[in-house]
Write a protein that holds these residues in place. Structure first.
Motif, PDB file in Angstrom:
ATOM      1  N   THR A 198      77.586  42.251  87.954  1.00  0.00           N
ATOM      2  CA  THR A 198      76.891  42.814  89.140  1.00  0.00           C
ATOM      3  C   THR A 198      75.811  43.541  88.535  1.00  0.00           C
ATOM      4  O   THR A 198      74.474  43.133  88.958  1.00  0.00           O
ATOM      5  CB  THR A 198      77.771  43.549  89.992  1.00  0.00           C
ATOM      6  OG1 THR A 198      78.774  42.677  90.450  1.00  0.00           O
ATOM      7  CG2 THR A 198      76.848  44.016  91.042  1.00  0.00           C
ATOM      8  N   THR A 199      75.937  44.203  87.406  1.00  0.00           N
ATOM      9  CA  THR A 199      75.021  45.185  86.785  1.00  0.00           C
ATOM     10  C   THR A 199      73.889  44.191  86.270  1.00  0.00           C
ATOM     11  O   THR A 199      72.632  44.455  86.487  1.00  0.00           O
ATOM     12  CB  THR A 199      75.532  46.035  85.556  1.00  0.00           C
ATOM     13  OG1 THR A 199      76.648  47.043  86.365  1.00  0.00           O
ATOM     14  CG2 THR A 199      74.427  46.790  85.133  1.00  0.00           C
ATOM     15  N   VAL A 200      74.414  43.365  85.486  1.00  0.00           N
ATOM     16  CA  VAL A 200      73.367  42.491  84.748  1.00  0.00           C
ATOM     17  C   VAL A 200      72.703  41.676  85.934  1.00  0.00           C
ATOM     18  O   VAL A 200      71.122  41.369  85.734  1.00  0.00           O
ATOM     19  CB  VAL A 200      74.152  41.307  84.157  1.00  0.00           C
ATOM     20  CG1 VAL A 200      73.059  40.254  83.535  1.00  0.00           C
ATOM     21  CG2 VAL A 200      74.686  41.984  82.729  1.00  0.00           C
ATOM     22  N   GLN A 201      73.371  41.203  87.232  1.00  0.00           N
ATOM     23  CA  GLN A 201      72.534  40.568  88.151  1.00  0.00           C
ATOM     24  C   GLN A 201      71.435  41.612  88.832  1.00  0.00           C
ATOM     25  O   GLN A 201      70.374  41.031  89.048  1.00  0.00           O
ATOM     26  CB  GLN A 201      73.606  40.045  89.251  1.00  0.00           C
ATOM     27  CG  GLN A 201      74.098  38.820  88.686  1.00  0.00           C
ATOM     28  CD  GLN A 201      75.500  38.483  89.749  1.00  0.00           C
ATOM     29  OE1 GLN A 201      75.847  39.630  90.551  1.00  0.00           O
ATOM     30  NE2 GLN A 201      75.839  37.053  89.828  1.00  0.00           N
ATOM     31  N   LEU A 222      67.570  40.833  88.872  1.00  0.00           N
ATOM     32  CA  LEU A 222      66.690  40.739  90.187  1.00  0.00           C
ATOM     33  C   LEU A 222      65.750  41.917  90.360  1.00  0.00           C
ATOM     34  O   LEU A 222      64.777  41.856  91.390  1.00  0.00           O
ATOM     35  CB  LEU A 222      67.713  40.563  91.186  1.00  0.00           C
ATOM     36  CG  LEU A 222      68.572  39.261  91.246  1.00  0.00           C
ATOM     37  CD1 LEU A 222      69.728  39.219  92.433  1.00  0.00           C
ATOM     38  CD2 LEU A 222      67.733  38.009  91.346  1.00  0.00           C
ATOM     39  N   SER A 223      65.741  42.939  89.696  1.00  0.00           N
ATOM     40  CA  SER A 223      65.096  43.970  89.993  1.00  0.00           C
ATOM     41  C   SER A 223      63.563  43.916  89.701  1.00  0.00           C
ATOM     42  O   SER A 223      62.795  44.889  90.164  1.00  0.00           O
ATOM     43  CB  SER A 223      65.527  45.389  89.087  1.00  0.00           C
ATOM     44  OG  SER A 223      65.347  45.133  87.993  1.00  0.00           O
ATOM     45  N   VAL A 269      75.034  36.574  75.245  1.00  0.00           N
ATOM     46  CA  VAL A 269      74.761  35.287  76.063  1.00  0.00           C
ATOM     47  C   VAL A 269      75.670  34.857  77.010  1.00  0.00           C
ATOM     48  O   VAL A 269      75.318  34.556  78.168  1.00  0.00           O
ATOM     49  CB  VAL A 269      74.166  34.041  74.899  1.00  0.00           C
ATOM     50  CG1 VAL A 269      73.772  32.876  75.646  1.00  0.00           C
ATOM     51  CG2 VAL A 269      73.215  34.649  73.789  1.00  0.00           C
ATOM     52  N   GLN A 270      76.947  34.824  76.720  1.00  0.00           N
ATOM     53  CA  GLN A 270      77.803  34.279  77.710  1.00  0.00           C
ATOM     54  C   GLN A 270      77.860  35.357  78.861  1.00  0.00           C
ATOM     55  O   GLN A 270      77.877  34.734  79.935  1.00  0.00           O
ATOM     56  CB  GLN A 270      79.314  34.403  76.994  1.00  0.00           C
ATOM     57  CG  GLN A 270      80.311  34.105  77.928  1.00  0.00           C
ATOM     58  CD  GLN A 270      81.853  33.584  77.100  1.00  0.00           C
ATOM     59  OE1 GLN A 270      81.457  32.932  76.288  1.00  0.00           O
ATOM     60  NE2 GLN A 270      82.824  33.989  77.676  1.00  0.00           N
ATOM     61  N   LEU A 271      77.857  36.539  78.476  1.00  0.00           N
ATOM     62  CA  LEU A 271      77.848  37.555  79.740  1.00  0.00           C
ATOM     63  C   LEU A 271      76.798  37.328  80.691  1.00  0.00           C
ATOM     64  O   LEU A 271      76.849  37.263  81.808  1.00  0.00           O
ATOM     65  CB  LEU A 271      78.122  38.938  79.311  1.00  0.00           C
ATOM     66  CG  LEU A 271      78.067  40.069  80.194  1.00  0.00           C
ATOM     67  CD1 LEU A 271      79.318  40.268  81.028  1.00  0.00           C
ATOM     68  CD2 LEU A 271      77.742  41.387  79.624  1.00  0.00           C
ATOM     69  N   VAL A 272      75.477  37.282  80.077  1.00  0.00           N
ATOM     70  CA  VAL A 272      74.521  37.070  81.198  1.00  0.00           C
ATOM     71  C   VAL A 272      74.393  35.637  81.620  1.00  0.00           C
ATOM     72  O   VAL A 272      73.999  35.640  82.938  1.00  0.00           O
ATOM     73  CB  VAL A 272      73.013  36.991  80.012  1.00  0.00           C
ATOM     74  CG1 VAL A 272      71.655  36.971  80.905  1.00  0.00           C
ATOM     75  CG2 VAL A 272      72.902  38.615  79.361  1.00  0.00           C
ATOM     76  N   ARG A 276      76.212  32.681  88.670  1.00  0.00           N
ATOM     77  CA  ARG A 276      76.910  33.354  90.131  1.00  0.00           C
ATOM     78  C   ARG A 276      75.757  33.419  91.040  1.00  0.00           C
ATOM     79  O   ARG A 276      76.048  33.882  91.964  1.00  0.00           O
ATOM     80  CB  ARG A 276      77.759  34.437  89.832  1.00  0.00           C
ATOM     81  CG  ARG A 276      78.897  34.149  89.054  1.00  0.00           C
ATOM     82  CD  ARG A 276      79.913  35.424  88.932  1.00  0.00           C
ATOM     83  NE  ARG A 276      80.864  35.212  87.759  1.00  0.00           N
ATOM     84  CZ  ARG A 276      82.053  36.059  87.625  1.00  0.00           C
ATOM     85  NH1 ARG A 276      82.066  37.212  88.465  1.00  0.00           N
ATOM     86  NH2 ARG A 276      82.935  35.924  86.997  1.00  0.00           N
ATOM     87  N   LEU A 277      74.654  33.612  90.546  1.00  0.00           N
ATOM     88  CA  LEU A 277      73.456  33.787  91.647  1.00  0.00           C
ATOM     89  C   LEU A 277      73.170  32.609  92.198  1.00  0.00           C
ATOM     90  O   LEU A 277      73.008  31.315  91.845  1.00  0.00           O
ATOM     91  CB  LEU A 277      72.041  34.417  90.767  1.00  0.00           C
ATOM     92  CG  LEU A 277      72.134  35.608  90.332  1.00  0.00           C
ATOM     93  CD1 LEU A 277      70.959  35.981  89.562  1.00  0.00           C
ATOM     94  CD2 LEU A 277      72.426  36.850  91.416  1.00  0.00           C
TER      95      LEU A 277
END
Length: 500
Positions: A14-17, A21-22, A41-44, A50-51
């Motif tokens: 959620t933090t990465v998303q 988007l900011s 890379v996998q985390l991002v 998921r977006l």
């Protein structure tokens, strides 16, 4: 940090998303193929996938720096990984763009070591990192900054990697102008996001084992590759010289001489019979990276022919002609053997590219005045093929035959003069190239420089000349090399870098 839990990963996603988007600032992720960069890379990737598709607008460049001397096994792993990323990104409609960055062919390891004759990299002269890793990344980033105004660089760096990394990351945190984003001290308009900054080594592996690789690659195979070598750190994406050396890295260059032994490659070969074909690479690296006798392999003058020294001894500069030619021949022989007899997937492996060979040819002939033009003959002797160099402009007046005649005459008349032949072939080539009125501009200066670089009988004569000159300067009250004259006799020190 503690155990990796689903709740923690969901929160980090959620933090990465939210960060993605900011704003409209494009992202770049450093990817070496090792565990930390794979986890980043996998985390991002998981966060972006998921977006909703309509929100996946900003491009995310996945940057991999290929130094052209990467460990062949790891290089093949990364190559296949980038291909898988491209296919999956298109299929899943995620904005990831894999980018392979390579150094300029005039900056590569072999062009500098064999072409220019730079001493092999060492702690006092670590010339490789900037040319092979930092420049390609920074050039790519600068172009994107020029295009977009600023960029966000995502790195898999962790504070627990080393105390030095911890200090660096902590200090940069204090300078943050935006939450989670640290400034890059070497590039303006670049912000750094380190989502794994608090993770331990175990946290990385737990994450990779618990979550499936989103571009279809096997994290278990990655762990197997790690098990095949010693327990050390991967080579990070190099963006500045403050980052740690790749010397102890598994995911680094097979030619690395920043440590005494390449324990990672040694372990790979020892632990897996299928990797025994890499033994000649390890042996060649140990040969040119051996400090014993390295001083004798190099000229007693600096790169531009000037004299300098410490503790009563002259600094030795670039490698001599016969050493450079022998190394090029051996490198091509190893490559030829792998292409003919190595594993099927490495039959097209290029240890040295044709573009590098062309660059070496130009340095030897045009800059070092070695008009015998030995690169094509060495290449043909090893491969049996003609050397392909369509843009080469040849001066046909002098070649290998004239070179041999000149050398025999110099040996006969001035056999005791170590640099007589070098002076002669420099003068012959300078005159030969000065064809036409415009080309003769400055020829007297070039001739004077050539004589000034090579009028010493040998190293003892040059040392005496340099010592006398420093003594005259000292007696006249001028600035002189104190470390050369006023040395302690029992010291036996040598500065190992060369002047470019």
């Amino acid at each position: 940090m503690g155990a990796i839990t689903k709740e923690y990963i969901d929160g980090l996603i959620t933090t990465v998303q939210n960060l993605y988007l900011s704003d409209e600032i494009p992202w770049m992720i450093g990817y070496s193929g090792g565990k930390d960069s794979t986890a980043a890379v996998q985390l991002v990737w998981m966060a972006i996938e998921r977006l909703p598709i309509e929100l996946r607008k900003k491009p995310i460049h996945i940057m991999n720096t290929d130094t052209l001397v990467e460990s062949p096994v790891v290089s093949k792993w990364v190559e296949k990984s980038l291909d898988a990323m491209r296919e999956m990104a298109k299929e899943k409609q995620v904005p990831f763009i894999p980018e392979k960055l390579i150094p300029d062919f005039n900056d590569t390891f072999w062009v500098n070591l064999i072409g220019r004759g730079y001493p092999f990299p060492r702690m006092k002269y670590r010339w490789c990192t900037d040319r092979l890793k930092i420049k390609p990344v920074n050039n790519f980033i600068k172009n994107k900054i020029a295009e977009h105004g600023e960029i966000i660089l995502v790195l898999g760096t962790r504070k627990q990697e080393s105390s030095r990394r911890n200090r660096t990351m902590t200090n940069l945190e204090k300078k943050r102008v935006r939450e989670l984003l640290s400034p890059n001290p070497t590039l303006a308009n670049e912000l750094v996001f380190s989502p794994l900054e608090t993770w331990s080594n175990d946290d990385v592996w737990v994450f990779l084992m618990q979550y499936k690789n989103p571009w279809g690659y096997s994290n278990m195979d990655l762990m197997t590759m790690y098990r095949g070598a010693t327990a050390d750190n991967e080579c990070p994406l190099m963006v500045d010289k403050s980052m740690p050396s790749c010397g102890k890295s598994r995911f680094g260059c097979w030619v690395c001489t920043m440590v005494e032994n390449d324990k990672s490659m040694e372990a790979m070969i020892a632990n897996d019979e299928e990797k025994e074909w890499m033994t000649p690479l390890l042996e060649f690296r140990n040969k040119f990276g051996n400090p014993d006798g390295d001083r004798e392999r190099r000229s007693f003058r600096r790169m531009h022919g000037n004299l300098q020294g410490n503790y009563g001894k002259l600094f030795h500069g670039p490698y001599k002609k016969d050493v450079r030619e022998a190394w090029l021949k051996e490198l091509l022989e190893i490559q030829q053997d792998i292409n003919l007899n190595g594993p099927e997937e490495f039959r097209t492996l290029k240890l040295i590219r044709i573009e590098e060979l062309r660059a070496i040819r130009r340095i030897w002939v045009q800059e070092k005045h070695e008009f015998c033009d030995s690169v094509p003959s060495i290449y043909k002797a090893v491969t049996g093929m003609e050397f392909d160099d369509p843009d080469w402009i040849s001066f046909d007046n002098f070649g290998s035959e004239e070179w041999d005649i000149l050398q025999s005459v110099c040996d006969r008349l001035y056999g005791e003069e170590e640099l007589a032949f070098e002076m002669m072939y420099n003068l012959v080539d300078i005159e030969n190239r000065a064809q036409g009125l415009n080309a003769r501009k400055g020829i007297l200066t070039d001739i004077e420089k050539a004589i000034g670089r090579a009028f010493y009988m040998n190293e003892d004569d040059a040392t005496t000349y340099y010592s006398d000159r420093m003594n005259r300067k000292k007696q006249m009250g001028g600035k002189y090399n104190e470390k050369f004259l006023d040395y302690i006799s029992e010291e036996d020190s040598e500065v190992e870098d060369v002047e470019e």
